[in-house]
Design an enzyme around this catalytic site. Structure first.
Site, PDB file in Angstrom:
ATOM      1  CG  HIS A  70       0.279   1.069  -1.971  1.00  0.00           C
ATOM      2  ND1 HIS A  70      -1.409   0.967  -2.196  1.00  0.00           N
ATOM      3  CD2 HIS A  70       0.436   2.583  -2.300  1.00  0.00           C
ATOM      4  CE1 HIS A  70      -1.653   2.059  -2.351  1.00  0.00           C
ATOM      5  NE2 HIS A  70      -0.768   3.115  -2.545  1.00  0.00           N
ATOM      6  CG  ASP A 115      -3.055  -1.996  -1.078  1.00  0.00           C
ATOM      7  OD1 ASP A 115      -1.886  -1.893  -0.423  1.00  0.00           O
ATOM      8  OD2 ASP A 115      -3.157  -0.909  -1.791  1.00  0.00           O
ATOM      9  CB  SER A 207      -2.528   5.465  -1.610  1.00  0.00           C
ATOM     10  OG  SER A 207      -2.632   5.344  -2.893  1.00  0.00           O
TER      11      SER A 207
END
Length: 254
Positions: A70, A115, A207
């Site tokens: 992402h 992910d 992230s």
């Protein structure tokens, strides 16, 4: 009339007192880490997009970075930059552009399942400016304390940390995490969870960064409901479940 006015004033005073206490409790919900003051995690890198810090990542070798899908899916590769050998946002460190950004077809942008992304750099990072991280092919046992590093928010709705931060969080069993997220989000077999409820967690901006367990990277910071909330642990991509994809990419792009 006067009695009613006194009652209203008392209620207002009570509201402001309780409101202040509640706000103070919220402000204390900081991801309980500490600043990294030496370059001891030289596998850690920052991802910048169009000149702005976006995510973390880790060096698997001198020209390959592991991060979250992402963080890069849908981005213009020409606007992506990787910054290595630095622990402050103000320090650019060693900068490289990205030649290839590989995301698995199993990645689901809605659920953040699978992910993971591997970035192949335009040129290698000099040997003196990095160390590579080894990936853990085995599932990590619940209760294991793991290290998470990043420049993410130090509290929910906060701002990115100028100095690299580190925090130790225990792994939460997948079954327990699934119960906590029931009705909120799906915890799949490709995910793992970790946090100290209400005290320690990864957050926005972390992230793509690594979760290190027993000296090996076992997870990738992926998502979560808020930051350091009592009920919801942080969610990570489980390296042991997606290792085959990473290995295939590294062989395809030596």
């Amino acid at each position: 009339m006067c009695l009613n006015l006194v009652l209203i004033l008392q209620l207002l005073m009570l509201y402001f007192i309780l409101g202040h206490v509640y706000s103070a409790k919220l402000s204390e919900r900081i991801v309980g880490g500490s600043a990294v003051t030496q370059k001891k995690y030289r596998y850690y890198v920052r991802l910048h997009y169009q000149g702005e810090f976006k995510c973390g990542g880790s060096l698997l070798r001198n020209n390959a970075v592991l991060t979250a899908a992402h963080c890069v899916k849908g981005s213009n590769m020409k606007s992506l930059r990787v910054h290595a050998d630095t622990i402050r946002l103000s320090d650019p460190g060693v900068v490289r552009s990205v030649k290839n950004a590989l995301v698995s077809r199993s990645y689901n942008a809605d659920t953040l399942n699978y992910d993971v992304a591997v970035l192949i750099l335009s040129s290698a990072i000099p040997s003196g400016s990095f160390t590579s991280i080894t990936l853990d092919k085995k599932a990590v046992a619940s209760g294991t304390n793991c290290l998470v590093i990043g420049h993410g928010y130090t509290k929910e709705d906060g701002s990115v940390a100028q100095q690299l931060q580190e925090v130790s969080v225990p792994v939460v069993s997948r079954a327990a995490c699934q119960r906590k997220y029931r009705g909120t989000g799906a915890i799949t077999q490709y995910m793992m969870c970790a946090s100290v409820p209400g005290k320690k967690d990864s957050c926005s901006g972390d992230s793509g960064g690594p979760m290190i367990c027993s000296g090996q990277q076992a997870g990738i910071v992926s998502w979560g409901m808020g930051c350091a909330r009592t009920k919801f642990p942080g969610v990570y991509t489980d390296i042991s479940k997606i290792y085959g994809f990473v290995e295939k990419v590294l062989k395809q792009y030596p």
